[in-house]
Design a protein around this motif. Structure first.
Motif, PDB file in Angstrom:
ATOM      1  N   ALA A 102       6.154  -7.495   1.078  1.00 57.54           N
ATOM      2  CA  ALA A 102       5.823  -7.314   2.357  1.00 57.54           C
ATOM      3  C   ALA A 102       6.898  -6.694   3.351  1.00 57.54           C
ATOM      4  O   ALA A 102       6.745  -5.957   4.104  1.00 57.54           O
ATOM      5  CB  ALA A 102       5.226  -8.689   3.172  1.00 57.54           C
ATOM      6  N   GLU A 103       7.997  -7.477   3.239  1.00 54.39           N
ATOM      7  CA  GLU A 103       9.407  -7.037   3.916  1.00 54.39           C
ATOM      8  C   GLU A 103       9.712  -5.527   3.641  1.00 54.39           C
ATOM      9  O   GLU A 103      10.026  -4.631   4.426  1.00 54.39           O
ATOM     10  CB  GLU A 103      10.623  -7.838   3.645  1.00 54.39           C
ATOM     11  CG  GLU A 103      10.464  -9.057   4.364  1.00 54.39           C
ATOM     12  CD  GLU A 103      11.592 -10.090   3.911  1.00 54.39           C
ATOM     13  OE1 GLU A 103      12.325  -9.792   3.086  1.00 54.39           O
ATOM     14  OE2 GLU A 103      11.307 -11.314   4.416  1.00 54.39           O
ATOM     15  N   ALA A 104       9.401  -5.184   2.159  1.00 51.89           N
ATOM     16  CA  ALA A 104       9.844  -3.698   1.819  1.00 51.89           C
ATOM     17  C   ALA A 104       8.718  -2.918   2.327  1.00 51.89           C
ATOM     18  O   ALA A 104       9.263  -1.612   2.795  1.00 51.89           O
ATOM     19  CB  ALA A 104       9.657  -3.721   0.354  1.00 51.89           C
ATOM     20  N   VAL A 105       7.481  -3.098   2.371  1.00 57.65           N
ATOM     21  CA  VAL A 105       6.401  -2.013   2.861  1.00 57.65           C
ATOM     22  C   VAL A 105       6.696  -1.808   4.404  1.00 57.65           C
ATOM     23  O   VAL A 105       6.570  -0.755   4.811  1.00 57.65           O
ATOM     24  CB  VAL A 105       5.011  -2.579   2.510  1.00 57.65           C
ATOM     25  CG1 VAL A 105       4.468  -3.782   3.150  1.00 57.65           C
ATOM     26  CG2 VAL A 105       4.047  -1.457   2.430  1.00 57.65           C
ATOM     27  N   VAL A 106       6.971  -3.051   4.965  1.00 57.58           N
ATOM     28  CA  VAL A 106       7.130  -2.920   6.642  1.00 57.58           C
ATOM     29  C   VAL A 106       8.232  -2.080   6.896  1.00 57.58           C
ATOM     30  O   VAL A 106       8.107  -0.813   7.559  1.00 57.58           O
ATOM     31  CB  VAL A 106       7.086  -4.286   7.154  1.00 57.58           C
ATOM     32  CG1 VAL A 106       7.521  -4.007   8.792  1.00 57.58           C
ATOM     33  CG2 VAL A 106       5.748  -5.067   7.112  1.00 57.58           C
ATOM     34  N   ALA A 107       9.090  -2.344   6.191  1.00 61.26           N
ATOM     35  CA  ALA A 107      10.426  -1.621   6.320  1.00 61.26           C
ATOM     36  C   ALA A 107      10.542   0.021   5.930  1.00 61.26           C
ATOM     37  O   ALA A 107      10.676   0.924   6.836  1.00 61.26           O
ATOM     38  CB  ALA A 107      11.796  -2.086   5.499  1.00 61.26           C
ATOM     39  N   ALA A 108       9.588   0.219   4.924  1.00 56.10           N
ATOM     40  CA  ALA A 108       9.256   1.714   4.328  1.00 56.10           C
ATOM     41  C   ALA A 108       8.518   2.290   5.264  1.00 56.10           C
ATOM     42  O   ALA A 108       8.982   3.451   5.810  1.00 56.10           O
ATOM     43  CB  ALA A 108       8.688   1.690   3.095  1.00 56.10           C
ATOM     44  N   TRP A 109       7.455   1.772   6.055  1.00 58.30           N
ATOM     45  CA  TRP A 109       6.666   2.055   7.108  1.00 58.30           C
ATOM     46  C   TRP A 109       7.525   2.536   7.991  1.00 58.30           C
ATOM     47  O   TRP A 109       7.256   3.614   8.569  1.00 58.30           O
ATOM     48  CB  TRP A 109       5.644   1.215   7.196  1.00 58.30           C
ATOM     49  CG  TRP A 109       4.747   1.458   8.593  1.00 58.30           C
ATOM     50  CD1 TRP A 109       4.000   2.594   8.828  1.00 58.30           C
ATOM     51  CD2 TRP A 109       4.624   0.712   9.749  1.00 58.30           C
ATOM     52  NE1 TRP A 109       3.351   2.486  10.152  1.00 58.30           N
ATOM     53  CE2 TRP A 109       3.769   1.348  10.671  1.00 58.30           C
ATOM     54  CE3 TRP A 109       5.336  -0.473  10.152  1.00 58.30           C
ATOM     55  CZ2 TRP A 109       3.631   0.844  11.762  1.00 58.30           C
ATOM     56  CZ3 TRP A 109       5.165  -0.944  11.366  1.00 58.30           C
ATOM     57  CH2 TRP A 109       4.242  -0.187  12.358  1.00 58.30           C
ATOM     58  N   LYS A 110       8.326   1.667   8.560  1.00 55.85           N
ATOM     59  CA  LYS A 110       9.107   1.762   9.846  1.00 55.85           C
ATOM     60  C   LYS A 110      10.019   3.026   9.805  1.00 55.85           C
ATOM     61  O   LYS A 110      10.337   3.929  10.603  1.00 55.85           O
ATOM     62  CB  LYS A 110       9.934   0.616  10.066  1.00 55.85           C
ATOM     63  CG  LYS A 110       8.853  -0.241  10.979  1.00 55.85           C
ATOM     64  CD  LYS A 110       9.763  -1.694  11.404  1.00 55.85           C
ATOM     65  CE  LYS A 110       8.914  -2.577  11.882  1.00 55.85           C
ATOM     66  NZ  LYS A 110       9.643  -4.168  12.279  1.00 55.85           N
TER      67      LYS A 110
END
Length: 395
Positions: free
Chosen positions: A378-386
């Motif tokens: 979850a943290e990785a996908v949010v960071a990648a999205w941002k």
């Protein structure tokens, strides 16, 4: 599955529920012809969409002549009506219902719904009709009548009479009200409906009880044995993302966020949505790929998620029991290659054949980020999205 007002009225009429005369129209000329058939001085033109509060959006108009019918129909057809239930995107009006005007003396609310807590059909009624049930409960909570139907015996006449007496009806109208209430219950039970709502149910100046509006919803899982009901489905009124997924056997619910989700298992899917929100993102959908998902099914899941133009990153979260991680990995690789994926992708695999699944992802040479836990994913996908959003804004 929801159906249109005119379809609900046709069904309820077969169970003894009185409805005003009316007809369906697909063009202004046909609407005018329908009004002429009714041969009354006044009629009502109603937009047929799967939403309440149509009147507030201009979707219900009382007309006193055929010219006004033509004008109302011309304004409504082809327009997207926006109500508080449709959201800002609105719903397209492609058909109208032209109905004779009714002399209203009294308005009543009458609803039948499956109460999951009670595990029973519950009748909800109020002498304060014409409003949404939420407004009635907020403004006149004491007017709400609630009656639970025992499934072993069904709706009994005495129970329907008790409800009718509490609606402040003229005693002479009680038999007609009992027929109306029991007819609605039989329609719900015999057609596998999950909801029947008549709002308003009116007493006319001539002393008749008629359903001025009607809504019905049906159990999707029972449609295989109700082909006549299934034919009433209007896909133009449904979320196209959900329609695409449902037609391919996927459990999908569209949301308003930017991060697409492909998960197996409803519980894990709900947890994934929560973790994305905790990490600072917003999920774009709920999607349960199901057990025993093949690479083809995973590919279809990617297509379903990417049907949403708002998706700017994707998280695949699989805990394989019945599923196999190598099947999922093969499907992910195919999706990235065949769909020319251009949004960040994070994959978390755990369970059956997880080592083989991770090997397939690593050997693909594709830009696929991986994670070992749900929190990390979850943290990785949010960071990648941002990061991708920031990069786009910089360009």
């Amino acid at each position: 599955m929801d159906i249109h007002e005119y379809q609900a009225k046709e069904l309820l009429q077969k169970f003894g529920v009185g409805v005003p005369r009316g007809g369906i129209a697909y063009s202004p000329e046909q609407a005018m012809y329908r009004a002429h058939e009714l041969s009354g001085e006044r009629c009502v033109v109603k937009a047929q969409i799967h939403s309440g509060a149509r009147g507030k959006a201009g979707g219900v108009r009382v007309c006193s002549c055929e010219k006004e019918v033509m004008e109302a129909a011309s304004w409504m057809l082809g327009r997207k009506l926006v109500t508080h239930q449709t959201g800002p995107q609105g719903k397209l009006v492609s058909r109208l219902y032209v109905e004779e005007a009714t002399d209203i003396r009294q308005e009543i609310y009458l609803g039948f719904v499956l109460d999951r807590k009670e595990e029973r059909v519950v009748v909800v009624a109020s002498a304060a009709g014409g409003m949404e049930i939420e407004e009635i409960s907020a403004n006149e909570p004491d007017s709400i009548i609630r009656s639970v139907v025992d499934p072993a015996v069904g709706m009994q006449n005495f129970q329907a009479r008790e409800i009718a007496f509490q609606l402040d009806l003229d005693p002479a109208l009680i038999p007609a009200a009992v027929k109306m209430i029991t007819g609605c219950y039989r329609a719900l039970r015999e057609l596998d409906a999950t909801m029947v709502e008549i709002n308003p149910l009116v007493v006319t100046g001539a002393g008749e009880i008629v359903a001025l509006d009607a809504k019905m919803a049906f159990d999707d899982n029972a449609l295989f044995r109700r082909p006549d009901i299934s034919e009433l489905r209007d896909k133009s009124q449904e979320d196209p993302r959900e329609t695409y997924a449902e037609d391919r056997g996927l459990s999908y619910i569209g949301l308003e966020g930017r991060i697409g989700c492909i998960v197996n298992g409803a519980g894990l899917a709900m947890a994934t949505l929560d973790m994305i929100k905790m990490a600072g993102g917003e999920p774009a959908n709920f999607l349960d790929v199901g057990g025993g998902a093949s690479p083809d099914r995973v590919l279809m899941s990617f297509k379903a998620v990417l049907n949403d133009p708002n998706v700017e990153a994707i998280l695949v979260n699989i805990f394989a029991g019945i599923n196999r991680c190598d099947w999922i990995a093969e499907g992910v690789v195919r999706a990235v290659q065949e769909l020319d994926l251009d949004v960040p992708l994070v994959v978390r695999l755990s369970g059956t054949n997880v080592a083989e699944g991770k090997r397939i992802l690593d050997d693909s040479g594709l830009d696929i980020a991986t994670a070992d836990t749900l929190a990390e994913a979850a943290e990785a996908v949010v960071a990648a999205w941002k990061t991708s959003i920031t990069a786009e804004e910089a360009v």
